[in-house]
Design a protein around this motif. Structure first.
Motif, PDB file in Angstrom:
ATOM      1  N   ALA A  86       0.842  -1.195   0.000  1.00 21.91           N
ATOM      2  CA  ALA A  86       0.000   0.000   0.000  1.00 21.91           C
ATOM      3  C   ALA A  86       0.878   1.247   0.000  1.00 21.91           C
ATOM      4  N   ALA A  87       1.925   1.226   0.823  1.00 24.90           N
ATOM      5  CA  ALA A  87       2.825   2.372   0.910  1.00 24.90           C
ATOM      6  C   ALA A  87       3.546   2.591  -0.413  1.00 24.90           C
ATOM      7  N   LYS A  88       3.904   1.496  -1.066  1.00 21.75           N
ATOM      8  CA  LYS A  88       4.628   1.592  -2.327  1.00 21.75           C
ATOM      9  C   LYS A  88       3.747   2.230  -3.398  1.00 21.75           C
ATOM     10  N   VAL A  89       2.498   1.779  -3.467  1.00 19.58           N
ATOM     11  CA  VAL A  89       1.575   2.340  -4.460  1.00 19.58           C
ATOM     12  C   VAL A  89       1.383   3.835  -4.220  1.00 19.58           C
ATOM     13  N   ASP A  90       1.414   4.225  -2.943  1.00 20.99           N
ATOM     14  CA  ASP A  90       1.228   5.634  -2.614  1.00 20.99           C
ATOM     15  C   ASP A  90       2.523   6.433  -2.683  1.00 20.99           C
ATOM     16  N   GLY A  91       3.614   5.796  -3.124  1.00 21.02           N
ATOM     17  CA  GLY A  91       4.864   6.515  -3.296  1.00 21.02           C
ATOM     18  C   GLY A  91       5.508   6.979  -2.001  1.00 21.02           C
ATOM     19  N   THR A  92       5.454   6.163  -0.969  1.00 14.92           N
ATOM     20  CA  THR A  92       6.039   6.548   0.308  1.00 14.92           C
ATOM     21  C   THR A  92       7.544   6.341   0.281  1.00 14.92           C
ATOM     22  N   SER A  93       8.299   7.329   0.763  1.00  8.38           N
ATOM     23  CA  SER A  93       9.756   7.204   0.765  1.00  8.38           C
ATOM     24  C   SER A  93      10.179   6.155   1.786  1.00  8.38           C
TER      25      SER A  93
END
Ligand code: ATP
Ligand code: MG
Lengths: 298, 370
Positions: free
Chosen positions: A193-200
């Protein structure tokens, strides 16, 4: 009615544990507490002169105790945060590699199953200055053009460094084990989920990984504090039994010396020191608990 | 934003080195998802639906083939640069953050000029929360909400950054029957309101049929049929698709075509002009039966199930090879007597499908004009 019967049953099940704990834990604790107030106790005749705070006053004015207190505090303040942070870094690293993961985990776990005294020997080789060699640590120091330092019998800071180094090294496997399994149990969906949202990566670590494993970190900090306050055998393994002479005594070491050491035979002083240690650990644990309320997410 | 899949294939290497069989989870997908539509990706468990969705999201890389968003080739773009919103089967809401913090999370990831101001963030979070009607629960933690509410938060989090494509992986599978019904309508409404191109994965055919503009039926990584739900239902291309769609399921028989007539177990049940002679599978939709005393199709009555307005007549047929209990749905007014042993039916030609015995592909015949 059923509730009452159930309650009774509950107590019945607990009875063996309560008896056992009462006999081996609570009774000695109370006993120690009482000892610590009995002035002029004579262990041979089992008599004492009066009741008061003299034992505490003696211990608190004893330079050996103050040295032990200082050593213990330095040890705690340095090793608990440092070992937890290092263990966290290692665990995150371990968790992100796939090949040979099992092998690395085993390597990191080795110190845990190795005998303390055998490990002490290894540290001697690393740090001790003998007639033939200055030890491995000094060889490395020499590369940087720094003179040889005697880590075992030398200056205070060098000895403290070795003790802290050793302590961190010794608690590492357990912490890494706990943290790697905590990390592995975080649901991969959170990371996706974090990856899809572009989380550093840094934000993922701070906002997802850390909160998710915070109960385990908290557990390690609490047990780490308690363990470090109770440190003793590590110091013996490194500096021998005469810790007072080496300026490397710890509170537990002081208690032990008061009971059995060369200067032994003072159960009242030992009790007072033990109660002081208990008070310190208790306070720190309470502070830990109250801090955790805000930062630990179960 | 339209999404185009071109020869898209994903193979997973085999775990077992000896057998060496790789799993082809997605096999040569070729289709276009029109802009602003909701499409349902439908198929049995393990057919590769999640894999297809994750390929579109960019969480996994395809073995071969291409993905286009509009005219842009995004095949090798990482997920964060694709502008997709993803709702996971597990919702994946961060348990330690409140609803508001969860919805705001994707916005706070934005950097530089893309990053909205504090007020703008608040406004968009509130807007997303309104859309899914959870603005009253902003300070709750996910653990303090029902499954349906959590699911709506997950959707809000996925739409708050205004994705070009919204992907939902079995979002309703954790909900109970009632909530499922309600939430799927909600998803439909949200999709209509926002106009975001949406892919909805499910293994529940009813769910897919009821809310999709278009369904894609898959089996073992291969697309079987694509079309509007009603079209696919009315005109399945093969036996698998006909069996997969519809409740109660289609009744399947072994039959024979000879001289333009269809025979099941010796009875000539229907004229099928144009169908070549040979052995076939016959699929008859439950609503394709009409009670008729002189009808050509006979079977032994075993029971009647009442469903309110309609009843379903359950019976057995000697030549029935595929379905143990045949179900015919008829109006409750025509209920056969319980004492009856045999019931006779006439068949509606456009509810009867023929499939090749070996290929299981559809065999067309001429049906009278409706
Ligand atoms: N990481 C993986 N490695 C190997 N095989 C995989 C992997 N992920 C999925 N598969 C295989 O690919 C096939 C499709 O899996 P996928 O998860 O896409 O199915 P699905 O249609 O989503 O099923 P479900 O409805 O049960 O969620 C399955 O046979 C599965 O075993
Ligand atoms: Mg799936």
């Amino acid at each position: 009615m059923a509730n009452k019967a159930n309650n009774l049953k509950g107590w019945l099940y607990l009875l063996p544990a309560i008896l056992f704990l009462g006999f081996f834990m609570v009774y000695p604790l109370v006993d120690v507490f009482i000892y610590s107030f009995e002035e002029g106790y004579n262990s041979a005749s089992q008599t004492f002169f009066g009741v008061g705070l003299y034992n505490y006053s003696y211990v608190l004015h004893d330079p050996y105790f103050l040295q032990a207190l200082k050593n213990t505090f330095i040890l705690v303040v340095i090793t608990v945060p440092l070992s937890t942070v290092i263990a966290l870094l290692i665990s995150v690293g371990l968790n992100s590699i796939t090949p040979l993961k099992k092998l690395y985990q085993t390597v990191y776990f080795l110190p845990y199953v190795t005998n303390t005294l055998a490990v002490g020997l290894v540290f001697m080789i690393l740090f001790k200055k003998t007639a033939y060699t200055d030890g491995l640590a000094n060889l490395i120091l020499a590369w940087f053009g720094k003179g040889p330092v005697d880590f075992i019998d030398g200056p205070y800071w060098a000895k403290m460094f070795v003790l802290c180094f050793y302590t961190i090294w010794a608690v590492m496997p357990f912490k890494v084990l706990i943290l790697t399994s905590a990390l592995a149990s975080v649901n991969q969906d959170y990371y996706n989920a974090a990856k899809v949202d572009g989380t550093s990566p840094f934000r993922v670590f701070r906002k997802i990984t850390l909160p998710m494993i915070s109960p385990m970190i908290f557990y390690l900090v609490i047990t780490g504090f308690i363990g470090a306050f109770k440190a003793y055998s590590d110091a013996v393994a490194l500096f021998g039994t005469n810790l007072n002479a080496a300026e490397m005594n710890t509170i537990v070491g002081y208690v032990y010396d008061m009971l059995y050491g060369d200067s032994g035979g003072y159960p009242s002083y030992a009790s007072a020191a033990a109660i002081l240690l208990f008070a310190v650990v208790f306070t720190i644990t309470l502070i830990n608990l109250s801090i955790s309320k805000k930062n630990v997410h179960y | 934003m339209k999404v185009v899949l071109q020869n898209l294939t994903k193979k997973f290497p085999s775990r077992n080195k000896k057998s060496g069989d790789e799993v082809i989870a997605v096999n040569n997908f070729n289709f276009e998802i029109p802009d602003g539509k909701l499409i349902g990706l439908l198929g049995p468990s393990g057919c590769g639906k999640s894999t297809a969705l994750n390929l579109i999201s960019g969480l996994i890389e395809p073995t071969s083939g291409k993905i286009f968003f509009g005219d842009d080739d995004v095949t090798h773009l990482p997920p964060e640069n694709r502008g997709v919103g993803l709702v996971f089967q597990s919702y994946a809401l961060y348990p330690h953050l409140t609803v508001k913090q969860n919805i705001m999370f994707p916005l706070q990831n934005l950097k530089g000029s893309e990053r909205p101001s504090r007020e703008e963030m608040e406004r968009r979070v509130l807007e997303a929360a309104r859309l899914v009607q959870i603005e009253a629960l902003m300070d709750r933690k996910p653990g303090e909400m029902s499954g349906g509410q959590q699911q709506r938060v997950a959707i809000a989090r996925a739409v708050v950054k205004m994705p070009k494509v919204l992907l939902l992986d079995e979002p309703l599978s954790n909900l109970d029957a009632r909530l499922r019904l309600q939430t799927r309508e909600e998803i439909r409404r949200i999709q209509r309101d926002t106009g975001i191109t949406t892919v909805f994965v499910t293994h529940d055919q009813e769910e897919a049929m009821s809310i999709s503009d278009m369904i894609v039926v898959m089996k073992d990584g291969v697309v079987q049929q694509i079309g509007r739900p009603q079209d696919v239902y009315d005109s399945p291309v093969n036996l698998f698709v006909s069996k997969f769609l519809g409740t109660p399921p289609i009744n399947v028989f072994e039959g024979k075509v000879g001289g333009g007539r269809l025979h099941i177990g010796g009875e000539a049940v229907l004229d099928v002009p144009g169908a070549p002679d040979g052995s076939v599978f016959v699929g008859i939709r439950p609503e394709g039966f009409v009670l008729d005393e002189n009808g050509p199709f006979t079977c032994q009555l075993t029971g009647v199930e009442v469903m309110g307005r309609d009843i379903s007549v359950v019976c057995r047929h000697a030549a029935n090879a595929q379905t143990a209990a045949i179900r015919a749905i008829i109006s409750a007014e025509n209920r056969p007597k319980d004492s009856a042993k045999d019931v006779r039916f006439a068949l509606k030609p456009y509810k009867v499908f023929l499939f090749g015995r070996d290929s299981e592909e559809r065999i067309e015949f001429q049906t009278p004009k409706r």
